[in-house]
Design a protein around this motif. Structure first.
Motif, PDB file in Angstrom:
ATOM      1  N   GLN A  12      -1.304   8.088   1.574  1.00  0.00           N
ATOM      2  CA  GLN A  12      -1.612   7.676   0.331  1.00  0.00           C
ATOM      3  C   GLN A  12      -0.753   7.053  -0.515  1.00  0.00           C
ATOM      4  N   ALA A  13       0.743   7.975  -0.210  1.00  0.00           N
ATOM      5  CA  ALA A  13       2.005   7.376  -0.700  1.00  0.00           C
ATOM      6  C   ALA A  13       2.348   6.087  -0.412  1.00  0.00           C
ATOM      7  N   ARG A  14       2.156   5.624   0.755  1.00  0.00           N
ATOM      8  CA  ARG A  14       2.454   4.268   1.151  1.00  0.00           C
ATOM      9  C   ARG A  14       1.615   3.255   0.372  1.00  0.00           C
ATOM     10  N   VAL A  15       0.208   3.674   0.476  1.00  0.00           N
ATOM     11  CA  VAL A  15      -0.694   2.741  -0.123  1.00  0.00           C
ATOM     12  C   VAL A  15      -0.075   2.679  -1.709  1.00  0.00           C
ATOM     13  N   ARG A  16       0.176   3.617  -2.158  1.00  0.00           N
ATOM     14  CA  ARG A  16       0.645   3.583  -3.721  1.00  0.00           C
ATOM     15  C   ARG A  16       1.882   2.762  -3.851  1.00  0.00           C
ATOM     16  N   GLN A  17       2.919   2.786  -2.903  1.00  0.00           N
ATOM     17  CA  GLN A  17       3.957   1.974  -2.654  1.00  0.00           C
ATOM     18  C   GLN A  17       3.730   0.796  -2.697  1.00  0.00           C
ATOM     19  N   ALA A  18       2.945   0.458  -1.738  1.00  0.00           N
ATOM     20  CA  ALA A  18       2.424  -1.174  -1.396  1.00  0.00           C
ATOM     21  C   ALA A  18       1.837  -1.773  -2.599  1.00  0.00           C
ATOM     22  N   CYS A  19       1.145  -0.906  -3.166  1.00  0.00           N
ATOM     23  CA  CYS A  19       0.416  -1.564  -4.363  1.00  0.00           C
ATOM     24  C   CYS A  19       1.545  -1.848  -5.581  1.00  0.00           C
ATOM     25  N   ALA A  20       2.370  -1.059  -5.808  1.00  0.00           N
ATOM     26  CA  ALA A  20       3.426  -1.128  -6.805  1.00  0.00           C
ATOM     27  C   ALA A  20       4.436  -2.296  -6.335  1.00  0.00           C
ATOM     28  N   ASP A  21       4.510  -2.396  -5.002  1.00  0.00           N
ATOM     29  CA  ASP A  21       5.319  -3.645  -4.383  1.00  0.00           C
ATOM     30  C   ASP A  21       4.873  -5.134  -4.676  1.00  0.00           C
ATOM     31  N   ALA A  22       3.434  -4.807  -4.627  1.00  0.00           N
ATOM     32  CA  ALA A  22       2.695  -6.208  -4.774  1.00  0.00           C
ATOM     33  C   ALA A  22       2.116  -6.526  -6.036  1.00  0.00           C
ATOM     34  N   GLY A  23       2.769  -5.590  -6.946  1.00  0.00           N
ATOM     35  CA  GLY A  23       2.102  -6.003  -8.248  1.00  0.00           C
ATOM     36  C   GLY A  23       0.815  -5.702  -8.607  1.00  0.00           C
ATOM     37  N   ARG A  24       0.256  -4.718  -7.738  1.00  0.00           N
ATOM     38  CA  ARG A  24      -1.245  -4.325  -7.844  1.00  0.00           C
ATOM     39  C   ARG A  24      -1.387  -3.079  -8.795  1.00  0.00           C
ATOM     40  N   ALA A  25      -2.789  -3.012  -8.980  1.00  0.00           N
ATOM     41  CA  ALA A  25      -3.017  -1.697  -9.927  1.00  0.00           C
ATOM     42  C   ALA A  25      -3.178  -0.647  -9.017  1.00  0.00           C
ATOM     43  N   GLN A  26      -2.696   0.631  -9.464  1.00  0.00           N
ATOM     44  CA  GLN A  26      -2.880   1.782  -8.662  1.00  0.00           C
ATOM     45  C   GLN A  26      -4.151   1.994  -8.471  1.00  0.00           C
ATOM     46  N   GLY A  27      -4.921   2.346  -7.102  1.00  0.00           N
ATOM     47  CA  GLY A  27      -6.402   2.676  -7.086  1.00  0.00           C
ATOM     48  C   GLY A  27      -6.994   1.395  -6.869  1.00  0.00           C
ATOM     49  N   SER A  28      -6.650   0.350  -6.544  1.00  0.00           N
ATOM     50  CA  SER A  28      -6.929  -0.970  -6.200  1.00  0.00           C
ATOM     51  C   SER A  28      -7.490  -1.209  -4.803  1.00  0.00           C
ATOM     52  N   VAL A  29      -6.721  -0.256  -4.056  1.00  0.00           N
ATOM     53  CA  VAL A  29      -6.785  -0.439  -2.575  1.00  0.00           C
ATOM     54  C   VAL A  29      -7.528   0.970  -1.998  1.00  0.00           C
ATOM     55  N   ALA A  30      -8.358   1.026  -1.432  1.00  0.00           N
ATOM     56  CA  ALA A  30      -9.183   2.526  -0.953  1.00  0.00           C
ATOM     57  C   ALA A  30      -8.737   2.710   0.523  1.00  0.00           C
ATOM     58  N   LEU A  31      -8.758   3.927   0.777  1.00  0.00           N
ATOM     59  CA  LEU A  31      -8.212   4.343   2.249  1.00  0.00           C
ATOM     60  C   LEU A  31      -9.598   4.731   3.177  1.00  0.00           C
ATOM     61  N   LEU A  32      -9.777   4.197   4.217  1.00  0.00           N
ATOM     62  CA  LEU A  32     -10.834   4.524   5.084  1.00  0.00           C
ATOM     63  C   LEU A  32      -9.964   5.326   6.284  1.00  0.00           C
ATOM     64  N   ALA A  33     -10.249   6.593   6.508  1.00  0.00           N
ATOM     65  CA  ALA A  33      -9.751   7.452   7.604  1.00  0.00           C
ATOM     66  C   ALA A  33     -10.694   7.110   8.833  1.00  0.00           C
ATOM     67  N   VAL A  34      -9.998   6.694   9.715  1.00  0.00           N
ATOM     68  CA  VAL A  34     -10.586   6.295  11.110  1.00  0.00           C
ATOM     69  C   VAL A  34     -10.757   7.271  12.079  1.00  0.00           C
TER      70      VAL A  34
END
Length: 239
Positions: A12-34
């Motif tokens: 989840q922290a990786r996803v948040r950081q990726a969103c920040a680095d890409a200039g995207r809003a937090q919460g704009s990427v959902a996580l599917l646990a495979v």
């Protein structure tokens, strides 16, 4: 804290950081646990850590696991996504038990899913699987045929078209990886344009896994599918 809980927080922290680095809003990427190949106890641990959406590849294994998890009386319902191939003899199981299916690449499969979706359930949420690499042995419709298939799927009464899924070949981080992710995004944008035809909200780009989720987020993914990063290394049964 369990290992799965810790891993889930790390992803989840990786996803948040990726969103920040890409200039995207937090919460704009959902996580599917495979959770494929992992048992009901692993799903329970992830669910108790707050995860609600789970992806499964093997249909019968998934249906059995769903029953086991349901008996655990977890707080709140889980959402189950089929992310593996759907053979003709398995469409009824998918239609009856899953909430989403990401791997529709033929109209015949979509028609069977629509016909077999029980009337008491909401429409099955569907993504079109696209083969951006062009490999003859890989599943997925060609990018050139994706819009036509998406339009036909959206017309089926018991399905709801939500977007596009792809599994690009693994590439090292860099321009080549970004380029293939960009090709998937272009197909998604073309399918999303169908909203102008009154076909509903096309809002899901299912792209990115444990190794390449950062590149996927840069490309515009709205849902990343992470398995080993949450549950650990898989051990497949011997053939």
């Amino acid at each position: 804290m369990t290992t799965i809980d810790h891993n889930l927080q790390t992803v989840q922290a990786r996803v948040r950081q990726a969103c920040a680095d890409a200039g995207r809003a937090q919460g704009s990427v959902a996580l599917l646990a495979v959770s494929k190949t992992f048992g009901a106890d692993a799903v329970r641990a992830a669910a108790l850590a707050g995860q609600r959406c789970f992806g499964e590849n093997y249909i019968q294994e998934a249906v059995d696991k769903m029953a086991q998890v349901a008996a655990m009386q977890l707080p709140g319902p889980l959402e189950w996504h089929c992310i593996g191939p759907v053979q003709s003899n398995k469409t009824r199981l998918v239609a009856e038990h899953f909430d989403w299916v990401h791997t529709v690449d033929r109209l015949k499969t979509a028609q069977r899913l629509s016909d077999q979706r029980p009337a008491h359930l909401p429409p099955l949420q569907v993504c079109i699987q696209v083969n951006v690499d062009g490999g003859a042995t890989k599943a997925g419709v060609s990018p050139e045929d994706a819009v036509a298939l998406a339009r036909a799927v959206a017309a089926l009464p018991r399905l709801c078209l939500r977007g596009v899924m792809s599994i690009p070949d693994a590439l090292p981080a860099g321009p080549a990886q970004d380029a293939v992710m960009g090709r998937v995004r272009a197909v998604f944008d073309a399918v999303r344009a169908l909203e102008g035809e009154g076909l509903g909200a096309v809002d899901t780009l299912s792209l990115g896994m444990t190794a390449d989720l950062e590149a996927a987020v840069r490309a515009g993914s709205t849902l990343v599918r992470v398995g080993s990063g949450i549950f650990g290394e898989r051990h497949y049964p011997a053939a």
